[in-house]
Scaffold this active site. Sequence first.
Site, PDB file in Angstrom:
ATOM      1  CG  ASP A  92      -4.015   7.966  -3.986  1.00 61.21           C
ATOM      2  OD1 ASP A  92      -3.411   7.499  -4.971  1.00 61.21           O
ATOM      3  OD2 ASP A  92      -3.765   7.605  -2.818  1.00 61.21           O
ATOM      4  CG  HIS A 120      -0.877  10.783  -5.851  1.00 62.15           C
ATOM      5  ND1 HIS A 120      -0.737   9.871  -4.819  1.00 62.15           N
ATOM      6  CD2 HIS A 120      -0.842  12.007  -5.274  1.00 62.15           C
ATOM      7  CE1 HIS A 120      -0.623  10.524  -3.660  1.00 62.15           C
ATOM      8  NE2 HIS A 120      -0.695  11.812  -3.921  1.00 62.15           N
TER       9      HIS A 120
END
Length: 409
Positions: free
Chosen positions: A218, A241
């Site tokens: 993430d 991310h």
Amino acid sequence: MAVNLKLALMSLVFLVAFNAINHAQAAVFDVTTHGAKPGADMTAALTSAWKDACAAAGKNQVVVPKGTFQLGPVSLDGPCKGPIEFQNQGTIQAPADPSKFQDFWIQFLHVDGFTLSGGGTFDGQGQTAWKSNTCVNDLNSCGVLAANLKFSFVTNAVVTGITSLNSKYFHIILLGCNGLQMEKLTITAPADSPNTDGIHIGRSSGITITDIKIGTGDDCISLGDGSQDITITKVACGPGHGISIGSLGRYKNEEPVSGITVTGCTITNAQNGVRIKTWPGSPSAGSASGMHFEDITMTNVDNPILIDQGYCPHGQCKAQAPSTIKISDVSFKNIRGSTSNVEAVKLACSKSVPCEKVNLQDIDLKFTGSGESKTICENVNPTISGTQNPPGCTGAPAAAGAPAAAGPA
């Protein structure tokens, strides 16, 4: 002359005595002297060592020596009588069963003058938790999962030289912290591990993050509401991310975000580069300002530069309602590298509160696909200067009433 010599001798005696007192007050609280044994659970031993060190005057250390130790969920609480250091030289492993935790594995609470060091590893053993994590597809079904390390209302602190491995949830959470420096950390989890943000900051100020390697499933770093005066430098991010401000605007009465500086970072094989994300249909107004991204290298990044005010993962929001989070005073300078996305730069701002004072300067993002990449601007009219690859926005911003597109997770 004799008087001066006498004064000098008295000063020397005082300094020696002062140093001796300080040395006498300092102590090492080794968990093995409190009953910890390699390969066994040391929860009681660590709790005992911390309690004794916290109650002792002077600068004290709690030490976990080399070796592998088991540790259940624990909160190491202050305030303490003096500065305290937790030195982990070994590998500390969490129970694999996620049901044994609340929202953290190890918490440091209300500690001032704190240091976490030692070069050791905190292994969250998150594989079981990832398999049972259903909120990848439904945010409303998210259960409570444990962060490896949670710093709650910690002040004047240094976190250095440790590794966070395979957390069940976010690796490191800062909540209500002030004056905290993080440096020379390694944060690691597989690219497909859900919700394993590297560092998440909320309602904290005066935070410095530098010289850190983060590869997760993430956000490498995420900054929630109330993040103020945050400096991020020399972070190597990927996979993951990217470095994100937000998401913002999901809840009522969120605190403003301001004074964010991200410089000298590299982002590699990531879904996003640097982005600001807010929810549409925000329940109350908010703001994010003074956010500056500079000297950042992207390699194979899907969305290198992204403002997404229509952030709506898995349809968990009112996508047609505009965001009420006001974004202003944002700069992207000297951002270079490669992307496979035709929309290399996307500034999708709110039709309700358009972005203001956005600056694009010296952007050079090479598109690895066929055709020409482009810059998308919605409800924003940025200032453009220097190199622009892809070309900067041409023409007017998107017409009022056109909602910002939903972005990636």
